[in-house]
Write a protein that holds these residues in place. Structure first.
Motif, PDB file in Angstrom:
ATOM      1  N   THR A  96     -50.051   5.703 -13.749  1.00  0.00           N
ATOM      2  CA  THR A  96     -49.924   5.375 -15.076  1.00  0.00           C
ATOM      3  C   THR A  96     -49.603   6.649 -15.808  1.00  0.00           C
ATOM      4  O   THR A  96     -48.561   6.693 -16.839  1.00  0.00           O
ATOM      5  CB  THR A  96     -51.072   4.777 -15.742  1.00  0.00           C
ATOM      6  N   LEU A  97     -50.329   7.868 -15.660  1.00  0.00           N
ATOM      7  CA  LEU A  97     -49.822   8.899 -16.388  1.00  0.00           C
ATOM      8  C   LEU A  97     -48.380   9.312 -16.064  1.00  0.00           C
ATOM      9  O   LEU A  97     -47.654   9.946 -16.945  1.00  0.00           O
ATOM     10  CB  LEU A  97     -50.853  10.177 -15.914  1.00  0.00           C
ATOM     11  N   ILE A  98     -47.914   9.024 -14.687  1.00  0.00           N
ATOM     12  CA  ILE A  98     -46.607   9.688 -14.164  1.00  0.00           C
ATOM     13  C   ILE A  98     -45.488   8.797 -14.980  1.00  0.00           C
ATOM     14  O   ILE A  98     -44.587   9.203 -15.525  1.00  0.00           O
ATOM     15  CB  ILE A  98     -46.563   9.689 -12.737  1.00  0.00           C
ATOM     16  N   ALA A  99     -45.992   7.461 -15.240  1.00  0.00           N
ATOM     17  CA  ALA A  99     -45.053   6.513 -15.658  1.00  0.00           C
ATOM     18  C   ALA A  99     -44.849   6.807 -17.343  1.00  0.00           C
ATOM     19  O   ALA A  99     -44.126   6.494 -17.988  1.00  0.00           O
ATOM     20  CB  ALA A  99     -45.265   5.074 -15.496  1.00  0.00           C
ATOM     21  N   SER A 100     -45.995   7.366 -17.910  1.00  0.00           N
ATOM     22  CA  SER A 100     -46.155   7.967 -19.286  1.00  0.00           C
ATOM     23  C   SER A 100     -45.357   9.202 -19.792  1.00  0.00           C
ATOM     24  O   SER A 100     -45.526   9.300 -20.856  1.00  0.00           O
ATOM     25  CB  SER A 100     -47.414   7.360 -19.822  1.00  0.00           C
ATOM     26  N   LEU A 101     -45.183   9.685 -18.756  1.00  0.00           N
ATOM     27  CA  LEU A 101     -44.518  11.260 -19.194  1.00  0.00           C
ATOM     28  C   LEU A 101     -43.350  11.305 -19.998  1.00  0.00           C
ATOM     29  O   LEU A 101     -43.490  12.054 -20.935  1.00  0.00           O
ATOM     30  CB  LEU A 101     -44.457  11.990 -17.742  1.00  0.00           C
ATOM     31  N   PRO A 102     -42.342  10.327 -19.908  1.00  0.00           N
ATOM     32  CA  PRO A 102     -41.372  10.296 -20.729  1.00  0.00           C
ATOM     33  C   PRO A 102     -41.781  10.177 -22.103  1.00  0.00           C
ATOM     34  O   PRO A 102     -41.306  10.761 -23.153  1.00  0.00           O
ATOM     35  CB  PRO A 102     -40.304   9.234 -20.300  1.00  0.00           C
ATOM     36  N   SER A 103     -42.914   9.260 -22.482  1.00  0.00           N
ATOM     37  CA  SER A 103     -43.435   8.756 -23.834  1.00  0.00           C
ATOM     38  C   SER A 103     -44.077  10.178 -24.352  1.00  0.00           C
ATOM     39  O   SER A 103     -43.749  10.870 -25.502  1.00  0.00           O
ATOM     40  CB  SER A 103     -44.211   8.021 -23.730  1.00  0.00           C
ATOM     41  N   TYR A 104     -44.877  10.820 -23.444  1.00  0.00           N
ATOM     42  CA  TYR A 104     -45.357  12.200 -23.963  1.00  0.00           C
ATOM     43  C   TYR A 104     -44.358  13.359 -24.333  1.00  0.00           C
ATOM     44  O   TYR A 104     -44.643  13.902 -25.298  1.00  0.00           O
ATOM     45  CB  TYR A 104     -46.271  12.768 -22.843  1.00  0.00           C
ATOM     46  N   ARG A 105     -43.226  13.512 -23.583  1.00  0.00           N
ATOM     47  CA  ARG A 105     -42.308  14.553 -23.634  1.00  0.00           C
ATOM     48  C   ARG A 105     -41.566  13.978 -25.243  1.00  0.00           C
ATOM     49  O   ARG A 105     -41.287  15.086 -26.042  1.00  0.00           O
ATOM     50  CB  ARG A 105     -41.288  14.243 -22.491  1.00  0.00           C
TER      51      ARG A 105
END
Length: 394
Positions: A96-105
């Motif tokens: 889930t964290l890896i999939a959310s990385l673009p949102s965090y960026r």
């Protein structure tokens, strides 16, 4: 007489110099062998923590081997259950964290950095520009020695590190079993090497250190587990996709005072802002950690840990950081045991010092009255006649 005293002082200085050199050599050897000694230290700590339960089973009439087998089986079962329950959960959270990385960026580049630049009037976005980073890499290519050589060296070192990690994991249960079985024998052999004149004091200090550190580690482990579960479920209830992972991290970091809740609050607030972008979920994160801190401060820590280690939180943080800086992961493992033993020794030294003549000083000389001095210095009176006066013959 003076020459004999000088020789004694020289001999005492040489003995202290030898012990200092021996201590420095032991620390240097420990630094060199830190990667090899790590599984032995972990296994020794597990054996030391499990030895009281083995002794308790022995007092019920079971043999040492049977008691060790039962305790070792229980410890193995707990580890397997934790791995079976946590590994898939952590794996899903990391996915889930890896999939959310673009949102965090996007949140970092579009919201967080512009807000910081507006408040501080500093140019930060230019340093995070991709083209600028590529230009920096090209300008430092020659000084870096070539990325291919660096990458191959890293892969070779990583391969050996992976093999060493697998070997350490395979050795850990074997070493733990042997430490559990032979712990009393090891303690007896160490006690046999202590000079007989200091055996009583050394045994008392070792027993006090073991009681203090054992109670602290067992209680702190329970606090970490309870807080990790509480934080994870609370953040999951707030609605954070990464709530369980953040709760586990905060629970593990509770071992270092103030670091666990601080890291959990920061990570939880960032996750709430990225996922929802409102302050209601941030308030929910703060409420979860606020409740957790109240429960820890007024119930968990007083009941399970207390003040058994006797160290200030700043001293605990310094011990962990200093151990990690000096000896890596092995130093972090040894930091609190060494700090607890050092604290017991310092209390003993303080007790000896406060009862010494150096602390109390020489006993004061009592003042003698002047009349008593004058009476003592006056000549004694002539003795009175006790018999009749003898008559002189006529």
């Amino acid at each position: 007489m003076e020459s004999h005293t000088s020789l004694d002082e020289i001999a005492r200085f040489l003995r202290r110099l030898q012990w200092t050199a021996l201590g420095l050599g032991a620390m240097w050897l420990l630094w060199l062998l830190a990667p090899v000694l790590t599984p032995f230290v972990v296994a020794a700590m597990l054996g030391w923590l499990g030895d009281p339960l083995v002794d308790r089973l022995q007092r019920t009439g079971r043999s040492r081997n049977t008691a060790v087998t039962l305790v070792f089986s229980a410890m193995t079962l707990v580890v397997i259950l934790v791995l079976v329950l946590l590994v898939p959960l952590i794996e899903r959270q990391i996915a889930t964290l890896i999939a959310s990385l673009p949102s965090y960026r996007d949140w970092l580049l579009q919201i967080a950095i512009p807000w910081v630049e507006a408040k501080t009037r500093m140019e930060i976005s230019g340093w995070l520009d991709f083209n600028h980073l590529v230009e920096l890499i090209r300008s430092n290519w020659e000084r870096a020695g070539g990325i291919a050589t660096t990458l191959l060296g890293y892969l070779s070192r990583s391969g050996f590190a992976i093999l060493a990690l697998v070997a350490n994991i395979a050795l850990l249960p074997v070493l733990t079993f042997f430490f559990l079985r032979d712990w009393d024998v090891l303690v007896a052999r160490v006690a046999a090497l202590i000079p007989r004149a200091y055996l009583g004091t050394a045994s008392r200090l070792a027993r006090e250190s073991s009681d203090v550190l054992g109670a602290f580690l067992r209680g702190q482990f329970l606090v970490m587990v309870v807080l990790g579960v509480m934080y994870g479920l609370g953040l999951w209830g707030v609605g954070l996709d990464l709530g369980i992972l953040i709760g586990i991290i905060a629970g593990l970091l509770t071992f270092v005072p103030y670091l666990g809740p601080a890291s959990g609050i920061i990570l939880g607030c960032i996750a709430a802002l990225v996922q929802y972008g409102d302050w209601e979920h941030v308030a929910g994160v703060l409420i979860v950690f606020g409740i957790g801190q109240v429960i820890e401060s007024y119930w968990l820590t007083p009941k399970l840990v207390g003040d058994r280690i006797g160290l200030h939180p700043a001293a605990v943080i310094f011990a962990v950081l200093a151990g990690g800086q000096l000896f890596g992961f092995l130093g972090m493992l040894l930091a609190l045991p060494v700090a607890a033993v050092a604290n017991v020794l310092l209390r003993y030294a303080e007790q000896r010092y406060t009862h010494s003549r150096l602390y109390a000083g020489e006993p004061p000389v009592e003042a003698v009255p002047v009349e008593a001095v004058a009476a003592a210095a006056a000549p004694a009176p002539a003795p009175a006649a006790t018999g009749a006066v003898e008559r002189q013959p006529e």
